[in-house]
Design an enzyme around this catalytic site. Structure first.
Site, PDB file in Angstrom:
ATOM      1  N   HIS A 257      60.354  73.771  34.125  1.00  0.00           N
ATOM      2  CA  HIS A 257      58.971  74.023  33.706  1.00  0.00           C
ATOM      3  C   HIS A 257      58.634  75.519  33.558  1.00  0.00           C
ATOM      4  CE1 HIS A 257      58.200  69.779  34.688  1.00  0.00           C
ATOM      5  NE2 HIS A 257      58.685  70.000  35.906  1.00  0.00           N
TER       6      HIS A 257
HETATM    7  O1  RIB Z   1      54.406  70.080  37.256  1.00  0.00           O
HETATM    8  C1  RIB Z   1      55.324  71.155  37.301  1.00  0.00           C
HETATM    9  C2  RIB Z   1      54.705  72.359  37.932  1.00  0.00           C
HETATM   10  O2  RIB Z   1      54.326  72.055  39.282  1.00  0.00           O
HETATM   11  C3  RIB Z   1      55.685  73.544  38.046  1.00  0.00           C
HETATM   12  O3  RIB Z   1      54.972  74.744  37.995  1.00  0.00           O
HETATM   13  C4  RIB Z   1      56.274  73.354  39.411  1.00  0.00           C
HETATM   14  O4  RIB Z   1      56.737  74.578  39.981  1.00  0.00           O
HETATM   15  C5  RIB Z   1      55.081  72.863  40.176  1.00  0.00           C
HETATM   16  O5  RIB Z   1      54.301  73.997  40.559  1.00  0.00           O
END
Ligand code: RIB
Ligand code: CA
Length: 327
Positions: A257
């Protein structure tokens, strides 16, 4: 006003200025890889890193930021602690994904570098106000509590920040914390509402794009093959981090992500999306934290974010491996 930072190329000629960013983050393995990417890239000047409660409590996220900076060989980076809970909701964490430390995988030493005394929100405000308008970009990798508090404390940030680039939300892909909500928005929907209504130019990396950036085995192997401390640690971070999503989605690897945020700053051509209106659900128990994205422009609500939906994932991993090899 603080001066600009100039990059001298091989010939000593001045090139473009390094882009000044503040990273607000809740490490988290994917946050850590995003921080490594930023610190490995000369096009970016990391003015400071602010920690927020999210994946794990603040006491751990601020420590994990410092562990990551030291892994990158950058104990000089200024690290600040911010909000230890959302604006209104009770903190929800994600040890089930990230492990009890939030940075499970590699065995990183306890950090020696200091945590700054200044509160993260004060640092964000002071830094933006000390620079000319349009010089500072805010990169949000976790719940947006610090950003919302800064905007409420100093409304001038809304016209002085250059841009906010954030990982959060989902629309065609749904949610990961609930069927409707992605974790960063779900933890603090009231903060996200404040950010998306600020009028600041926003680039949004939702699950719809991050789910196309999978940590496939051959990709993780390339980090390990670097043979460097940073390369091996990155492989260990991703090996641990992906196991939950591999089981959940039945895929080879899990979505990576947060590095999408930094990759946008370095190579925006890797991403594909469009300007849309995004609203945040804060009331409904069933859909609290949902990002309501008007992708087909079926309302007359003004677009407030450049919403990404696709990525050149091979190019993304080429960039990650090439840069992390420099650490
Ligand atoms: O849903 C993914 C996000 O939530 C990313 O930023 C992960 O690190 C968590 O913070
Ligand atoms: Ca994160």
């Amino acid at each position: 006003m603080v001066g600009e930072t100039w990059l001298a190329d091989a010939g000593g000629r001045e090139m473009t200025t390094a882009r000044k960013i503040i990273i607000d983050t809740d490490p988290g393995q994917d946050d850590a890889v995003a921080i490594l990417l930023a610190l490995a890239s000369p096009e970016i000047e990391v003015v400071g890193i602010t920690a927020v409660a999210g994946n794990v409590p603040l006491a751990l996220t601020q420590k994990n930021v410092r562990k990551t900076c030291e892994l990158a060989g950058r104990p000089d980076i200024k690290v600040f602690a911010g909000a230890d809970r959302p604006l209104l909701r009770t903190l929800v964490t994600a040890e089930y994904v990230h492990g009890k430390t939030g940075l499970d995988g590699p065995d990183l030493p306890e950090p020696q570098m200091p945590l700054q005394d200044e509160h993260a929100v004060d640092f964000i405000i002071d830094t933006v106000m000390a620079h000319e308008p349009g010089q500072i970009t805010l990169c949000l990798l976790g719940p947006q509590t610090n950003a919302a508090l800064a905007l409420m404390r100093e409304p001038q940030l809304a016209t002085r920040l250059r841009e906010i680039v954030l990982m959060g939300g989902g629309f065609f892909e749904g949610g990961n914390a609930t069927p409707a909500a992605e974790f960063n928005i779900y933890v603090d929907p009231h903060a996200a509402k404040r950010v998306f209504e600020s009028g600041i130019p926003i680039v949004m990396m939702p699950l719809d794009v991050t789910h196309k950036a999978l940590t496939k085995r051959d990709r993780v192997a390339r980090f390990r093959a670097l043979g460097t401390a940073a390369g091996i640690a990155t492989a260990q971070l991703l090996d641990f981090f992906e196991r939950f999503d591999e089981r959940k989605y039945g895929t080879d690897g899990g979505p990576l992500h947060d590095p999408c945020v930094i990759a946008w700053l370095l190579k925006p051509e890797l991403f594909f999306g469009k300007q849309c209106n995004v609203c945040i659900e804060t009331m409904s128990e069933l859909t609290k934290g949902m990002t309501v994205v008007d992708w087909w422009h079926v309302t007359n609500r003004e677009p407030n974010a450049l919403v990404m939906r696709d990525i050149d994932s091979d190019g993304f991993y080429e960039l990650l491996v090439e840069r992390i090899a420099k650490l």
